[in-house]
Each structure stands twice: as C-alpha cells, then as structure tokens.
Design a protein around this motif. Structure first.
Motif, PDB file in Angstrom:
ATOM      1  N   PHE A 126       0.150 -14.722  -3.992  1.00 56.10           N
ATOM      2  CA  PHE A 126      -0.438 -13.769  -2.894  1.00 56.10           C
ATOM      3  C   PHE A 126      -1.501 -14.215  -2.046  1.00 56.10           C
ATOM      4  O   PHE A 126      -2.534 -14.969  -2.792  1.00 56.10           O
ATOM      5  CB  PHE A 126      -1.072 -12.450  -3.899  1.00 56.10           C
ATOM      6  N   ILE A 153       1.487  -7.013  -7.780  1.00 58.22           N
ATOM      7  CA  ILE A 153       1.324  -8.523  -7.133  1.00 58.22           C
ATOM      8  C   ILE A 153       1.925  -9.451  -8.154  1.00 58.22           C
ATOM      9  O   ILE A 153       2.641 -10.390  -7.666  1.00 58.22           O
ATOM     10  CB  ILE A 153      -0.123  -8.687  -6.820  1.00 58.22           C
ATOM     11  N   ARG A 183      -2.503  -3.960  -7.836  1.00 52.93           N
ATOM     12  CA  ARG A 183      -2.909  -5.224  -7.942  1.00 52.93           C
ATOM     13  C   ARG A 183      -2.676  -6.014  -9.292  1.00 52.93           C
ATOM     14  O   ARG A 183      -2.190  -7.345  -9.111  1.00 52.93           O
ATOM     15  CB  ARG A 183      -4.564  -5.305  -7.935  1.00 52.93           C
TER      16      ARG A 183
END
Lengths: 423, 259
Positions: A196, A185, A181
């Motif tokens: 995202f 991302i 994350r």
C-alpha cells in the motif's frame, strides 16, 4: 458456462457503442451531453473486459460501503457490483432473466433481492473473470446475507467481507475506516502482491475530490427552476463517480458535465420542458425502462430529483491532510455513496429524504418499495405515516427495479399518472 | 351541449352521457376481449338510450385501464380525477372512497372541495380485485351474480389462503373436489378479497362518510365483508357504482370543453 464478461462485451458492442454513435449524430444538446457521459462508461467497461484476459491485471468486484479509489491505488480495475445489473436491465432484459433464472436454479429463493440473484446468476454463468477478487460488506440486508456465501463459492476467487456499522455517525465511520485500514488493505496487498502506497492513495483521493467538488456544484444547480438538464441526465455524475471515482476519466466526464450545466445556466438555456411538479425519488428507480423519466417530464411535467441508491452527494470532499482523516473521509463516502445508507434505521432514511426534499424544493415524493428489500419496504409504513402527517404527497411504488416481469413499465406509468392527477 | 365519458376497465366498458350535468344515459357492458369494440358498443348503447347520434356529443373523455384504446375519446384522464369529480358531484360530504375494480383497488380521501388528499392503490398483484373473483366464480362453475347473493347465507366460510390467483383457483378446485359447499367456498373467497381491499384502504384515513365504487360494489357479500373487516358502513351513491368514473369523465368533459 460463458466466457468472462461475454455478456458485458455484447452490451458494449451491440448496444453501448451503437448508442454512442447514434447520440453523437443527433442534433440535440441533451443527447450530445448523454453521449459524452456514455463515452467514459464505454471506455471503463472496455478496460474491464480487456483485463479479464490479462493475468497481470486484477479485477476488483466490490459492493456496499466502498468507492473505487482504494482499488485504483492498487492498480486494480474496479467494478461496482451494484451498478452491474442496471447495465443489462436497461439494454438486454433477456440477460437479466437468464441470470436470475440461473441463480434460482441453483436454489436461491426467488424473493431474494434481484440485484443479489442477478450477481449470483452472473457468477454461476461465468460472467466474472478468474483474475477477480470480491470485497463486500456484511450489513443488515437479507439478500446479501443469503446470496454472498453462494457467490463466494460460485466465484472461487479471494473474498473479503467487511462489517458495516449499523449507525450513521462519526464514531461509526471512524470505526469503519479503521477496519478498511486493518483488514481491506492487507487483503489487497495479498491479492495484488503490491504494498500500500499512502501517497498514491492520496493522489487518487485528490483526483476524486476534484470530481466530487464538481459534482456538488452540479447538484447545486438542481435547486434552480427550471433545472438546466432533464431528469434522465441528472444522475449521470453520481453514476460516474460511484463507478470510477479516482480515475482521471471520471473527473473529466464530470468536468464536462459541469461545464455544460454552467454554460446553460450562464446563457439562460434551461431545460425547455415546463415543470409542474418536482419529485424526490427515494431509493432506486426502475432501470428496465430508460424512457420512464423522459415520459414523466414530457407527459406529466414532472421533474425528478434522483436519489437512486442514495445518489445525491451530501458530504464534503475527503480531507487528505492526514492518513486518519483520509480513511475517515473514505469511510464516510463509502457509507454514503452506495446503498449502505438505505440500510440504516428508518429515521435516518426519512431524515435524508426530507433533507433532499427541502434542498431541491420538491412538492412530492416517490418511494420505491423494491420487492426484495426488506429494509426499504419495512420503512414504508413509517414513511407513509410521516408524509401523511406532514401533508406531503407520496407515492409508494412496489416494483423490482431490475426485473420488469414483476411490475411492468406500463403498470408503473399508470400508477404514477394517477398519483400526479391528485396533486 | 352534450358530453360523454367512457371508462374502459378490464372487465367491463362503461359510458355516461350528460347535458348540463344531468345524466341522459348510463350503460355498462361486460366484455371478454376486444376492449376497443366494447368501448364503441357501450357508447352506441348509451347514445341509443339517450336518443342521440354521434354528432350530438360535443366532447368525450375516456378513463380506466384501457383509456388509450377508446377510439372516439377526445382525450383521456386518470381515474382518480374522474372518480373524485363524480363523487363530489353526487355527494360532497363523502370523505373516503374505495374503488374496487376489475384489476385495481384504489382508496382515497377527499376534502370538502373534492380534492384528493391521500391515496393508495394495490401494486404488483391483482389479488382481491374483480378479476380475481371472476376467475374463482368460473372455478365454481356458477354465475358470480348468483353466488354473490346466495353466499350471504353461508354459515361456514371456508378460508382461501392463497393470494396468487392461480394457486387460489386450485385451492377452490380442491374444495370443490372434496365436496365442500360452493356457497361456503365463495364466502371464503369473499373474505379473502375483503381482506385485501381492507389492507389497501388502511393505508389512508377512514374518514366518514365512506363510499365504495367499482364492480365489486355490486357484489353484496364482498361489500358486507369489507364493512365488517374495516368496521364501517358505506353510504350509497345515487348511481350505478360501476359507472362512477365514466360519469366523472363526462362531468370533466363538460367543464373542460366549456372553459
């Protein structure tokens, strides 16, 4: 320097497509099933090669500890690098030799894992497109540690290295999920220029969950005797999943496989070949001889449960109820579906092998000692002693699963035949 | 009825002919090329020795590296099966067998019924095999049989560090060019081979009694060095150790044909 995906295109046009036509034309249920599985692969590879010349597209070269869904969430075309050498190993060995030699000419030692040497050679030969980016994971693997800095320079494309956890447990998976994350991302947002979208990711994960559930069902049928499909086809759903999870094409392919397997079970049409032994094959098989498993089945009556890389599903589908559970599940899947699991401690590899051994009611074990893989060769002694103590017949095969020049298919067949004559 | 076994290895062809489990003839024929012809020839030699014609052999099984190339065999079998069958017949007490052949090293344990319980083989490399020794003897330009006995007297074995046959050969040639004693060089080669055989053997249990078979079992210095390396003593099998697999093939031919 060749054009991007030049060799890949050759494989598609000169091997995969003719093979597809040939398999379709045969009056054989197994061959038709193989043709249906191959259809999706050809389509996926064609999408990839077309994307190479489209500046609007981004090709995601990924390896270790990841599955394709997140890349599809950013509309990228993912290529699971671990599967790339096998495409050539099974079809055009001269390309394998060419890329390995290109890597060695650049100074990469010849005893580095051939997967890594192949990929570096492919990068140096211009096989990967310039609209690609590269995501991999740092883990306890000598080959990647040596090869990937070279790879990064050879590719000249944006690159991200994630840190793989060293242990296979929940806290590690959650830590790895957080890293995806917080690092992957933002990296993907930067290289694609897209934000995202959690809902889009959820949709893709749900799509892959459907495929995963079907795959779990399919693998459940492998506990029956005899199994509904021959050894050479059993790994097909897993290969589709690792290459294409999240794409409806992958779900369709696994759904078709699932339907056929269930039909065979329902109608009582098992694999017609007699099964004298059932072996769990730990780590990867030699991909340079696609006829090895059929030979084992027909000549030795040995049925193989594949554990290529770690190719048998052992998880539950990803929990999509929250962002946190989704990333934790995605992290688990990445750690399980790719070769990552092979690089944890020997106890974990053994535990995993025995789980599959018991689940599929095997009576013997074959364990690849891939010459470039210190992790799996290092585990060999411990595993050998364990199997001896437990009275489990085990064959340890030293080979290079990409390069047939190290140990030939004939030599391997001889060792396998000798081994099964003793049990 | 009369039965035969043929073991076509990488260095020599072996044939054994039996009747009711009793050996009528054993023949071994080293060859350089043309394995198929070597198989035919060695079987002819064995038949002549036993006073037989082709028609007399009811069933024949082949084994070894070239088992598929034996034209007169009714079927072929893996070596483990043939070796374990023969050893069990020759000495049912034997629990560990090392087969040091032309291109393979095998080691296996057997239980009291003659079943193989654990096994190990050399894998991607032929270092430590008979072929390796043969190439080294050629580099020394002396017959291997002569070297194998004479080198027992060597007091200073020169270590050969290369595992690769090509590099080891050039290491041997370097020693020769430096004027080193050929017997000392060969003693070093023997230690290298013994180390490799021992490494494969250590993967299984060293259950006593232990037998060594295969071409290297006829090489006294290698046998001595393997014994030293593993801290064991081999028991003798009452048959030419090169012909054990062929004998096992003949025994299995008799049993399978009869059943």
């Amino acid at each position: 320097m060749g054009k991007p995906f030049e060799k890949t295109t050759q494989v598609i046009n000169e091997f995969a497509k003719p093979a597809l036509e040939f398999l379709r034309a045969l009056d054989d249920e197994d061959m038709k099933l193989q043709a249906k599985s191959l259809e999706g692969t050809v389509e996926r590879l064609e999408d990839l090669t077309e994307a190479a010349s489209n500046p609007e597209k981004r090709v995601a070269l990924f390896e270790w500890g990841l599955t394709p869904q997140l890349f599809y969430a950013f509309d990228c075309l993912p290529l699971a690098m671990e599967t790339f050498p096998y495409l050539f190993s099974a079809t055009q060995k001269q390309v394998v030799h060419e890329f390995l030699e290109a890597a060695e000419s650049s100074g990469l030692p010849s005893d580095v894992c051939s997967t890594d040497r192949f990929l570096v050679g492919a990068a140096l030969s211009g096989e990967f497109p310039k609209n690609a980016f590269f995501v991999s994971c740092a883990g306890p693997c000598d080959g990647t540690r040596i090869a990937y800095p070279i790879m990064q320079k050879a590719l000249g494309v944006p690159t991200l290295f994630l840190e793989l956890p060293f242990t296979y447990e929940r806290e590690s998976a959650r830590w790895y999920g957080r890293q995806i994350r917080t690092e992957l991302i933002p990296f993907l947002e930067e290289v694609t220029g897209k934000k995202f979208d959690l809902e889009r990711f959820r949709e893709i994960i749900e799509e892959s969950n459907r495929a995963y559930e079907l795959m779990l069902d399919v693998y459940d049928t492998y506990t029956t005797t005899p199994m509904p499909v021959p050894s050479s086809l059993r790994g097909s759903p897993w290969m589709v999943f690792i290459s294409d999870a999240g794409h409806p094409r992958a779900t369709k392919s696994i759904q078709m496989f699932h339907a056929e397997v269930m039909r065979r079970l329902k109608e009582g049409i098992p694999n017609p070949i007699e099964e004298k032994h059932r072996v769990i094959w730990g780590h990867v098989q030699p991909y340079f001889d696609p006829l090895l498993l059929p030979w084992m089945e027909q000549e030795l009556k040995v049925s193989v449960i594949t554990s290529m890389l770690t190719g048998s599903p052992i998880l539950r589908p990803i929990d999509t109820s929250s962002e946190e559970t989704m990333f934790e599940g995605y992290a688990w899947q990445g750690l399980d579906m790719t070769m990552s699991l092979m690089r944890f401690d020997s106890r974990k590899i053994l535990e995993y092998t025995m789980k599959l051994y018991n689940q599929y009611r095997c009576d013997s074990v074959i364990f690849t000692q891939h010459v470039g893989c210190n992790s799996i060769c290092g585990a060999g002694g411990i595993m050998r002693r364990y199997f001896q103590k437990e009275g489990i017949p085990a064959l340890f095969l030293e080979l290079d699963y990409v390069d047939d020049r190290i140990v030939s298919a004939e030599n391997l067949k001889n060792q396998i035949e000798e081994f099964f004559s003793t049990i | 009825m009369i039965y035969a076994g043929c073991d076509l290895g990488t260095i020599s062809a072996k044939a054994v002919i039996i009747r009711n489990g009793n050996i009528l003839a054993v023949e071994t024929l080293p060859y350089k090329n043309l394995p198929k012809q070597a198989a035919i020839q060695v079987m002819e030699m064995a038949k002549n020795k036993a006073g037989l014609t082709k028609e007399n052999i009811s069933y024949c099984l082949s084994t070894g590296f070239g088992k598929k190339a034996v034209p007169f065999a009714d079927k072929d079998l893996p070596e483990f099966l043939c070796l374990s069958r023969a050893i069990h017949k020759l000495d049912p007490e034997i629990r560990t067998v090392i087969d040091a052949g032309g291109s393979t090293i095998k080691a296996f344990n057997m239980d009291s019924s003659g079943k193989v319980t654990t096994s190990a083989t050399n894998e991607k490399c032929a270092a430590g095999t008979g072929k390796f020794m043969e190439v080294m003897a050629q580099a020394l330009e002396m017959p291997i049989e002569e070297l194998s006995i004479a080198a027992l007297e060597s007091g200073h074995a020169l270590p050969i560090t290369s595992q690769c046959g090509v590099f080891a050969e050039s290491e041997v040639i370097t020693h020769v060019n430096e004027g080193k004693d050929r017997l000392d060089i060969f003693a070093g080669i023997s230690l290298s081979v013994a180390g490799k055989v021992a490494a494969v053997t250590r993967r299984i249990s060293l259950d006593q009694p232990i037998a060594i078979v295969g071409g290297l079992a006829k090489n006294p210095i290698v046998v001595r060095d393997i014994e030293k390396e593993l801290g064991i003593s081999f028991v003798e099998c009452n048959l030419d150790p090169r012909a054990i697999a062929a004998y096992g093939a003949a025994l299995l031919a008799e049993e399978r044909h009869a059943s």
